[in-house]
Design a protein around this motif. Structure first.
Motif, PDB file in Angstrom:
ATOM      1  N   LEU A 197       1.241   3.053   8.177  1.00 18.37           N
ATOM      2  CA  LEU A 197       2.129   2.239   7.348  1.00 18.37           C
ATOM      3  C   LEU A 197       3.580   2.583   7.612  1.00 18.37           C
ATOM      4  CD1 LEU A 197       0.287   2.391   3.888  1.00 18.37           C
ATOM      5  CD2 LEU A 197       0.207   0.563   5.593  1.00 18.37           C
ATOM      6  N   GLY A 198       4.465   1.605   7.363  1.00 20.71           N
ATOM      7  CA  GLY A 198       5.891   1.856   7.549  1.00 20.71           C
ATOM      8  C   GLY A 198       6.734   0.895   6.755  1.00 20.71           C
ATOM      9  N   ASN A 199       8.018   1.220   6.670  1.00 14.55           N
ATOM     10  CA  ASN A 199       8.989   0.313   6.075  1.00 14.55           C
ATOM     11  C   ASN A 199      10.187   0.221   7.014  1.00 14.55           C
ATOM     12  OD1 ASN A 199      10.486   2.697   5.629  1.00 14.55           O
ATOM     13  ND2 ASN A 199       9.739   2.884   3.515  1.00 14.55           N
ATOM     14  N   ASP A 200      11.321  -0.181   6.489  1.00 13.78           N
ATOM     15  CA  ASP A 200      12.481  -0.356   7.355  1.00 13.78           C
ATOM     16  C   ASP A 200      13.046   0.964   7.866  1.00 13.78           C
ATOM     17  OD1 ASP A 200      12.290  -3.050   6.988  1.00 13.78           O
ATOM     18  OD2 ASP A 200      13.804  -3.140   5.396  1.00 13.78           O
ATOM     19  N   GLU A 201      12.728   2.045   7.179  1.00 14.10           N
ATOM     20  CA  GLU A 201      13.358   3.329   7.533  1.00 14.10           C
ATOM     21  C   GLU A 201      12.402   4.306   8.212  1.00 14.10           C
ATOM     22  OE1 GLU A 201      14.955   4.804   3.915  1.00 14.10           O
ATOM     23  OE2 GLU A 201      16.456   3.203   3.717  1.00 14.10           O
ATOM     24  N   VAL A 228      17.347  19.766  26.710  1.00 19.45           N
ATOM     25  CA  VAL A 228      18.178  19.081  25.722  1.00 19.45           C
ATOM     26  C   VAL A 228      18.915  20.113  24.891  1.00 19.45           C
ATOM     27  CG1 VAL A 228      16.729  17.032  25.578  1.00 19.45           C
ATOM     28  CG2 VAL A 228      16.268  18.985  24.083  1.00 19.45           C
ATOM     29  N   THR A 229      19.994  19.680  24.298  1.00 21.67           N
ATOM     30  CA  THR A 229      20.754  20.530  23.387  1.00 21.67           C
ATOM     31  C   THR A 229      20.654  19.941  21.991  1.00 21.67           C
ATOM     32  OG1 THR A 229      22.324  21.158  25.131  1.00 21.67           O
ATOM     33  CG2 THR A 229      23.014  21.487  22.835  1.00 21.67           C
ATOM     34  N   VAL A 230      20.190  20.717  21.068  1.00 19.89           N
ATOM     35  CA  VAL A 230      20.022  20.252  19.687  1.00 19.89           C
ATOM     36  C   VAL A 230      21.324  20.450  18.933  1.00 19.89           C
ATOM     37  CG1 VAL A 230      18.720  20.535  17.556  1.00 19.89           C
ATOM     38  CG2 VAL A 230      17.585  20.852  19.772  1.00 19.89           C
ATOM     39  N   GLU A 231      21.883  19.338  18.431  1.00 14.90           N
ATOM     40  CA  GLU A 231      23.154  19.395  17.704  1.00 14.90           C
ATOM     41  C   GLU A 231      22.955  19.406  16.191  1.00 14.90           C
ATOM     42  OE1 GLU A 231      25.557  16.213  19.052  1.00 14.90           O
ATOM     43  OE2 GLU A 231      25.970  17.127  21.008  1.00 14.90           O
ATOM     44  N   GLY A 232      21.843  18.900  15.734  1.00 14.98           N
ATOM     45  CA  GLY A 232      21.584  18.882  14.292  1.00 14.98           C
ATOM     46  C   GLY A 232      20.100  18.757  14.048  1.00 14.98           C
ATOM     47  N   ARG A 233      19.667  19.333  12.997  1.00 16.19           N
ATOM     48  CA  ARG A 233      18.224  19.255  12.708  1.00 16.19           C
ATOM     49  C   ARG A 233      18.027  18.636  11.325  1.00 16.19           C
ATOM     50  NH1 ARG A 233      15.093  22.595  15.993  1.00 16.19           N
ATOM     51  NH2 ARG A 233      16.305  23.947  17.366  1.00 16.19           N
ATOM     52  N   GLY A 234      17.051  17.757  11.274  1.00 17.00           N
ATOM     53  CA  GLY A 234      16.705  17.154   9.986  1.00 17.00           C
ATOM     54  C   GLY A 234      15.500  17.857   9.405  1.00 17.00           C
ATOM     55  N   GLU A 235      15.185  17.526   8.167  1.00 18.72           N
ATOM     56  CA  GLU A 235      14.039  18.125   7.488  1.00 18.72           C
ATOM     57  C   GLU A 235      12.814  17.248   7.695  1.00 18.72           C
ATOM     58  OE1 GLU A 235      12.569  19.386   2.993  1.00 18.72           O
ATOM     59  OE2 GLU A 235      14.623  18.741   3.384  1.00 18.72           O
ATOM     60  N   GLY A 236      11.818  17.789   8.359  1.00 21.82           N
ATOM     61  CA  GLY A 236      10.589  17.039   8.600  1.00 21.82           C
ATOM     62  C   GLY A 236       9.787  16.861   7.331  1.00 21.82           C
ATOM     63  N   LYS A 237       8.998  15.755   7.270  1.00 23.55           N
ATOM     64  CA  LYS A 237       8.151  15.470   6.117  1.00 23.55           C
ATOM     65  C   LYS A 237       6.804  14.989   6.609  1.00 23.55           C
ATOM     66  CE  LYS A 237      11.899  14.255   2.942  1.00 23.55           C
ATOM     67  NZ  LYS A 237      12.452  13.226   2.060  1.00 23.55           N
ATOM     68  N   GLU A 279       0.855  -1.182   0.000  1.00 18.26           N
ATOM     69  CA  GLU A 279       0.000   0.000   0.000  1.00 18.26           C
ATOM     70  C   GLU A 279       0.889   1.229   0.000  1.00 18.26           C
ATOM     71  OE1 GLU A 279      -3.722   1.909   2.602  1.00 18.26           O
ATOM     72  OE2 GLU A 279      -2.890  -0.062   3.094  1.00 18.26           O
ATOM     73  N   THR A 280       0.487   2.261  -0.706  1.00 15.83           N
ATOM     74  CA  THR A 280       1.277   3.486  -0.804  1.00 15.83           C
ATOM     75  C   THR A 280       0.412   4.674  -0.417  1.00 15.83           C
ATOM     76  OG1 THR A 280       2.608   2.552  -2.602  1.00 15.83           O
ATOM     77  CG2 THR A 280       2.674   4.937  -2.318  1.00 15.83           C
ATOM     78  N   ARG A 281       0.992   5.531   0.418  1.00 18.90           N
ATOM     79  CA  ARG A 281       0.288   6.768   0.803  1.00 18.90           C
ATOM     80  C   ARG A 281       1.217   7.952   0.582  1.00 18.90           C
ATOM     81  NH1 ARG A 281      -2.557   4.987   6.553  1.00 18.90           N
ATOM     82  NH2 ARG A 281      -3.802   3.269   5.686  1.00 18.90           N
ATOM     83  N   ARG A 282       0.649   9.028   0.076  1.00 19.45           N
ATOM     84  CA  ARG A 282       1.434  10.236  -0.199  1.00 19.45           C
ATOM     85  C   ARG A 282       0.876  11.407   0.617  1.00 19.45           C
ATOM     86  NH1 ARG A 282       4.604   9.073  -4.528  1.00 19.45           N
ATOM     87  NH2 ARG A 282       3.947   7.321  -5.853  1.00 19.45           N
ATOM     88  N   GLY A 283       1.771  12.341   0.867  1.00 18.22           N
ATOM     89  CA  GLY A 283       1.357  13.542   1.587  1.00 18.22           C
ATOM     90  C   GLY A 283       1.044  13.310   3.050  1.00 18.22           C
TER      91      GLY A 283
END
Length: 302
Positions: free
Chosen positions: A261-265, A293-302, A222-226
């Motif tokens: 839904l999810g996958n390995d990542e 907490v101290t934030v050392e790096g930020r990722g891009e949320g999706k 199954e695939t979901r977008r957005g």
């Protein structure tokens, strides 16, 4: 099989065919021998008929009639012998033709030709070994494309369709990944495993994929977008609850989430976090709600 011996048999069969062909009667009409024998028969029969007529009138002796009858019988036998010889010549010719075809076929089969292009995987026979018809002399593998058999559970088979993409990972190749297609899917489940046999086909550049290797195949059911997704590593289990830690105002805040839904990542988040929020992905097992907490790096949320 020694091709020299078989080639000699072909030459002998060709010579025999030429000899048989020389004895053949004409393709149409009569041969000279048959025509001569027929004319002699017709003459002897006419002579017999004439003498019979004279005998009835008392003008020919019994001896003359007997001699005429013998000449007619001899002419008939001679004519039949000529016809039999010509039929025998035709039969010898057809037999010689069949022998030549057989010899040529044996010569052609003296060289074992691969029916497909590929790589020789095994040679179970050795030179000089006697083998019978149908014996396996070589195994040829077409390495351009490979097929992987997969067993699909009943709960997933309804979500798959032939032609969809498949991700393939080969552990023995240091986890190298390939992309293929689901090319077939059994319409019925296996009676023993209760799973559905599928077949994934993929290209094999450099022939790095070998027959007998084990592969990990991933097929999207199954695939979901957005949707909002988070890394699988960000989610921790607390009993029967799934939890993530969101960073806000330099503090870690515990959030219970509902996953989809999810996958390995990554895994889909149905509720609990919003797009763009910062998550803790390392060390969250040691956090408590509200700790700084101290934030050392930020990722891009999706």
């Amino acid at each position: 099989l020694d091709k020299k011996d078989v080639a000699e048999q072909v030459r002998q069969a060709e010579a025999n065919l030429k000899v048989a062909e020389a004895s053949l009667p004409p393709a149409s009409g009569e041969s000279a021998a048959a025509a001569g024998a027929r004319v002699a028969l017709e003459s002897a029969q006419a002579d017999l008929k004439r003498i019979e007529s004279l005998k009835e009138q008392g003008l020919a002796s019994e001896q003359a009639w007997e001699q005429a009858k013998a000449r007619a019988a001899g002419a008939a036998a001679q004519y039949q012998a000529v016809l039999d010889q010509e039929r025998a010549a035709q039969a010898r010719y057809e037999q010689a033709q069949a022998a030549l075809e057989l010899a040529r076929s044996q010569l052609e089969n003296a060289t074992v030709t691969a029916p497909i292009a590929g790589v020789v995987a095994s040679l179970p026979v050795q030179a000089g070994q006697t083998v019978g018809p149908g014996a396996l002399v070589a195994t040829i593998v077409n390495m351009e494309r490979v097929k992987i058999e997969v067993n699909v559970p009943e709960k997933d088979v309804v979500h798959l369709k032939e032609g969809q993409a498949a991700e393939v990972r080969i552990a023995s190749l240091k986890g190298k990944e390939f992309t293929g297609k689901l090319t077939s899917l059994a319409p019925a489940a296996d009676a023993k495993t209760r799973s559905f046999l599928g077949e994934v086909t993929l290209e094999n550049p450099g022939y790095v994929l070998k027959p007998g290797m084990f592969a990990e195949v991933r097929l999207a059911t199954e695939t979901r977008r957005g949707v909002v997704v988070v890394p699988q590593d960000a989610v921790i289990l607390e009993g029967d609850k799934q939890v993530v830690y969101v960073v806000s105002d330099d503090k870690a805040h515990r959030r219970e989430v509902k996953l989809g839904l999810g996958n390995d990542e990554v895994v889909e988040v149905l509720s609990g976090v919003k797009e763009g929020e910062d998550l803790v992905v390392t060390g969250q097992d040691y956090l408590e709600d509200g700790v700084p907490v101290t934030v050392e790096g930020r990722g891009e949320g999706k």
